[in-house]
Design a protein around this motif. Sequence first.
Motif, short mmCIF file in Angstrom:
data_model
loop_
_atom_site.label_atom_id
_atom_site.label_comp_id
_atom_site.label_asym_id
_atom_site.label_seq_id
_atom_site.Cartn_x
_atom_site.Cartn_y
_atom_site.Cartn_z
N VAL A 111 0.76 -1.26 -0.14
CA VAL A 111 0.02 0.00 -0.02
C VAL A 111 0.90 1.30 -0.09
O VAL A 111 1.66 1.27 0.77
CB VAL A 111 -1.01 0.24 1.28
N ILE A 112 0.50 2.32 -0.86
CA ILE A 112 1.44 3.31 -0.70
C ILE A 112 0.47 4.65 -1.15
O ILE A 112 -0.44 4.41 -2.05
CB ILE A 112 2.42 3.40 -2.02
N SER A 113 0.32 5.64 -0.33
CA SER A 113 -0.54 6.83 -0.50
C SER A 113 -1.91 6.53 -0.59
O SER A 113 -2.71 6.97 -1.21
CB SER A 113 -0.07 7.64 -1.97
N LYS A 114 -2.15 5.55 0.29
CA LYS A 114 -3.39 4.95 0.38
C LYS A 114 -4.14 4.11 -0.72
O LYS A 114 -5.34 4.02 -0.97
CB LYS A 114 -4.43 6.18 0.85
N LEU A 115 -3.20 3.77 -1.71
CA LEU A 115 -3.52 3.01 -2.95
C LEU A 115 -3.14 1.51 -2.61
O LEU A 115 -1.66 1.66 -2.27
CB LEU A 115 -2.91 3.66 -4.14
N LYS A 116 -3.86 0.61 -2.94
CA LYS A 116 -3.46 -0.86 -2.91
C LYS A 116 -2.85 -1.05 -4.12
O LYS A 116 -3.37 -0.75 -5.24
CB LYS A 116 -4.72 -1.66 -2.49
N VAL A 117 -1.62 -2.02 -4.01
CA VAL A 117 -0.82 -2.21 -5.15
C VAL A 117 -1.50 -3.76 -5.41
O VAL A 117 -1.51 -4.41 -4.75
CB VAL A 117 0.49 -2.16 -4.97
N GLY A 126 5.81 -7.13 -14.48
CA GLY A 126 5.56 -6.74 -13.25
C GLY A 126 4.67 -5.52 -13.51
O GLY A 126 4.81 -4.83 -12.44
N SER A 127 3.73 -5.59 -14.39
CA SER A 127 2.66 -4.61 -14.22
C SER A 127 1.87 -4.83 -13.04
O SER A 127 1.60 -5.81 -12.46
CB SER A 127 1.78 -4.90 -15.60
N VAL A 128 1.47 -3.23 -12.80
CA VAL A 128 0.37 -3.30 -11.31
C VAL A 128 -0.52 -2.27 -11.74
O VAL A 128 -0.56 -1.70 -12.70
CB VAL A 128 1.25 -2.67 -10.27
N ALA A 129 -1.55 -2.39 -11.13
CA ALA A 129 -2.77 -1.49 -10.91
C ALA A 129 -2.79 -0.92 -9.60
O ALA A 129 -2.16 -1.34 -8.43
CB ALA A 129 -4.13 -2.28 -11.24
N PHE A 130 -3.36 0.10 -9.36
CA PHE A 130 -3.53 0.82 -8.14
C PHE A 130 -5.20 1.02 -7.89
O PHE A 130 -5.91 1.42 -8.28
CB PHE A 130 -3.01 2.14 -7.94
N LEU A 131 -5.60 0.59 -6.60
CA LEU A 131 -6.91 0.44 -6.09
C LEU A 131 -6.87 1.68 -5.18
O LEU A 131 -6.47 1.54 -4.34
CB LEU A 131 -7.23 -0.91 -5.45
N ASP A 132 -7.92 2.40 -5.31
CA ASP A 132 -8.17 3.65 -4.41
C ASP A 132 -9.58 3.61 -3.76
O ASP A 132 -10.55 4.01 -4.52
CB ASP A 132 -8.10 5.15 -5.02
N ARG A 133 -9.85 2.90 -2.89
CA ARG A 133 -11.04 2.32 -2.31
C ARG A 133 -11.76 3.83 -1.93
O ARG A 133 -13.15 3.79 -2.04
CB ARG A 133 -11.24 1.38 -1.35
N LYS A 134 -11.37 4.46 -1.29
CA LYS A 134 -11.76 5.64 -0.76
C LYS A 134 -12.42 6.44 -1.82
O LYS A 134 -13.62 7.09 -1.79
CB LYS A 134 -10.54 6.71 -0.13
N ARG A 135 -12.03 6.64 -3.06
CA ARG A 135 -12.56 7.34 -4.27
C ARG A 135 -13.26 6.49 -5.24
O ARG A 135 -14.01 7.05 -5.96
CB ARG A 135 -11.37 7.95 -4.83
N LEU A 138 -9.93 2.70 -9.88
CA LEU A 138 -8.85 1.66 -10.28
C LEU A 138 -8.14 2.07 -11.31
O LEU A 138 -8.54 2.37 -12.36
CB LEU A 138 -9.73 0.30 -10.59
N PHE A 139 -6.86 2.38 -11.10
CA PHE A 139 -5.72 2.88 -12.12
C PHE A 139 -5.16 1.65 -12.64
O PHE A 139 -4.54 0.69 -12.18
CB PHE A 139 -4.85 3.77 -11.45
N SER A 140 -5.62 1.27 -13.80
CA SER A 140 -5.39 -0.07 -14.40
C SER A 140 -4.16 -0.19 -15.22
O SER A 140 -3.74 -1.33 -15.90
CB SER A 140 -6.57 -0.61 -15.54
N GLY A 141 -3.27 0.90 -15.53
CA GLY A 141 -1.97 0.92 -16.47
C GLY A 141 -2.52 0.33 -17.76
O GLY A 141 -3.66 0.73 -18.37
N ASP A 142 -1.72 -0.50 -18.32
CA ASP A 142 -2.18 -1.18 -19.81
C ASP A 142 -2.70 -2.61 -19.82
O ASP A 142 -2.49 -3.00 -20.82
CB ASP A 142 -0.78 -1.32 -20.51
N THR A 143 -3.22 -2.72 -18.68
CA THR A 143 -4.10 -4.26 -18.37
C THR A 143 -5.20 -4.12 -19.20
O THR A 143 -5.41 -4.85 -19.97
CB THR A 143 -4.07 -4.66 -16.95
#
Length: 186
Positions: A111-117, A126-135, A138-143
């Motif tokens: 977890v970084i900056s309240k975003l779940k990796v 090594g692609s990742v997405a970032f989950l922001d439950r508060k808002r 879902l930041f999906s990148g190129d997936t």
Amino acid sequence: KDDVWRFDGIASVYLIEDDGWVLVDAGDEKDKASLAENVSKIVPLDRVETILLTHLHHDHLGCIDLFPNAKIYASEEEIAAYVENPEIYSFYLGEKLNRILKMKMRALPDVISKLKVLEVPGHTSGSVAFLDRKRGLLFSGDTIFSGDIIGRTDLPNSLPDKMEDSVKMLRKLVIGDKLELCPGHG
């Protein structure tokens, strides 16, 4: 959202204000002037503290040099692939960006900056997405791109056999949790 901005170019860049200023991805070098102008309307570039990279392709990290004080994070798997096979990356990054990555890149925590990796191998190992439950984002990148388009898996560091599982996981989150998709493109 009132505290999240999206900047479109060759790839999408997201600026988040929370307990500091965070970028998800840093765009393509060809969009540098536009990104600098638009981000600086919201916050001075030197106040961006964190850059979270969904993966290490040039169109997602090409403007890291605009943010001199930012700590740069990528997945441990992505960093390992970069270190083990720099020739996969160096043909499009150039020496300046390679130098910045080598000096500043750090492995993402869970977890970084309240975003779940979320690990989403496929587009890259090594692609990742970032989950922001508060808002509810879902930041999906190129997936997954907008329009439910799946990212490429024909690149040297892609894992095509992993992409389907990654896409299913992200779709389940978006649909099941009614999240807004923030794709890497489109």
